[in-house]
Design an enzyme around this catalytic site. Structure first.
Site, PDB file in Angstrom:
ATOM      1  N   ASP A 185       0.821  -1.216   0.000  1.00  0.00           N
ATOM      2  CA  ASP A 185       0.000   0.000   0.000  1.00  0.00           C
ATOM      3  C   ASP A 185       0.855   1.265   0.000  1.00  0.00           C
ATOM      4  OD1 ASP A 185      -2.337  -1.428   0.040  1.00  0.00           O
ATOM      5  OD2 ASP A 185      -3.112  -0.514   1.876  1.00  0.00           O
ATOM      6  N   GLY A 205     -16.052   3.687  -1.460  1.00  0.00           N
ATOM      7  CA  GLY A 205     -17.469   3.609  -1.157  1.00  0.00           C
ATOM      8  C   GLY A 205     -18.195   4.934  -1.047  1.00  0.00           C
TER       9      GLY A 205
END
Length: 392
Positions: A138, A322
């Site tokens: 990441d 989201g």
């Protein structure tokens, strides 16, 4: 829990074949979910799965039982998401004992995530030993940040000896969204300058110049930056000392408050889920209204800062994850009254429902800076990066 996907690889691309998840591993009943893209395979079951080794075996069994591979030889590479690569990794790495040792060395930087990731790596390498395994970090996307972006103004020795600096997260998502939008939708292509907001339960922003990250909001840990579902984001470090000194809290107590009991949940006392908070705000809940306003204000603060970092020369901004992808009102609030900075939203385009998973232009025709809603796909990105690293 373990989330997994199987992809068919093309040149620089990956097409999802099937995927699923196993959650609550080690509890009385684990939840197993599995489905194929063609709809022919579907599993939703509660089973006893004692540990990650058994879970990896169950995943291999699901793939074999439904004809997706006859053995581990049906795979050409396995990609693993690893949250923190520290200063050791600036790109994906084919996993060997030295890479495992480096991931383990960085556990103090990500004590909640790296141990689980490393456990998954070791179990998967033992179960699927005939194929290369690749760690996709990441933090790697942010390795291009200059020192003035990643250093903290603390004694140099803490940086040199202990690696205390900004690292950033959500890098796999940023790389995916940038490449997808810049390559196909922006005149300057991969030379484009962009600001990307990954806004989910965890939320961050990245400032990108010609595909290279020049700044991001998360820091040594994912706590820094934007307001999140349960994380506070930016906060005076003196709050930590105050809570320990005046309220006799332990460092673990404070860490729990800032990471798991703050953000939207802490501000409202209702939920970490923006959908619940938004509904409460519409119903007149004062705390929910404040949480929503604070959340938006923090995003706008970084939007302004990153426009300055790019000297006002920005090709596009993108909203992903989201909340970013699904909350049209939030996008409107972030972009409101910014016409003088070159950002003008097309309200109808912003409100329109998506028809597919392609990036969607939501800025007005006269907006100097293009605005996109761009769905992310971290699993696909991991597959592509793993294949490239393993040269398969």
């Amino acid at each position: 829990s373990i989330k997994f996907g199987l992809f068919s690889l093309g040149e620089g691309s990956a097409t999802s074949v099937c995927g699923g998840s196993i959650s609550r591993i080690g509890e009385a009943e684990a939840e197993v979910k599995f489905s194929s893209e063609d709809g022919k395979a579907s599993v939703a079951a509660s089973e006893t799965i004692a540990d990650h080794s058994e879970a990896i075996g169950r995943i291999a069994g699901l793939l074999e039982d439904h004809g997706f591979m006859t053995s581990s030889g049906g795979l050409c590479v396995v990609g693993h998401r690893i949250v923190h690569g520290g200063q050791d990794f600036e790109a994906p790495a084919v996993i060997d004992e030295a890479v495992e040792a480096a991931i383990e060395k960085n556990i103090p930087l990500a004590p909640l995530h790296n141990p689980a990731g490393l456990k998954g790596v070791r179990v998967a390498r033992a179960k699927l030993a005939t194929v290369p395994h690749v760690a996709v970090f990441d933090t790697a996307f942010h390795a291009t940040m200059p020192p003035e972006s990643y250093r903290y103004a603390i004694p140099k020795d803490l940086y040199v000896r202990h690696g205390i600096r900004k690292y950033g997260f959500h890098g796999t998502s940023y790389g995916y969204v940038y490449q997808r939008v810049a390559t196909d939708y922006v005149d300057r292509g991969t030379e484009a300058k962009a600001i990307i907001f990954h806004i989910g339960n965890g939320a961050s922003a990245a400032c990108v110049d010609a595909g290279k990250c020049v700044d991001t909001t998360m820091g040594l840990t994912p706590l820094e930056g934007l307001v999140m579902g349960t994380r506070c984001g930016d906060i005076d470090a003196g709050v930590f000392s105050f809570l320990c000194r005046e309220l006799n809290m332990s460092s673990n107590d404070v860490d729990t408050i800032l990471n798991k009991k703050s953000g939207l949940l802490g501000l409202t006392g209702l939920s970490f889920d923006m959908r619940t908070v938004s509904a409460a705000a519409r119903d007149g809940d004062a705390d929910a209204k404040l949480a929503r306003a604070l959340y938006v204000e923090r995003i706008r603060k970084y939007l302004g800062a990153y426009l300055v970092k790019l000297n006002g020369d920005c090709d596009f901004i993108a909203f992903t994850a989201g909340v970013g992808e699904n909350d049209a009102e939030l996008r409107r609030l972030v972009c409101r009254n910014l016409d003088s900075l070159g950002l003008t939203l097309d309200d109808a385009a912003n409100d329109a429902k998506p028809h597919d998973d392609k990036p969607r232009l939501i800025s007005a025709p006269d907006s100097r800076i293009k605005i996109f809603v761009a769905p992310t796909n971290e699993e696909e990105s991991i597959a592509v990066q793993a294949a490239a690293a393993a040269r398969v």
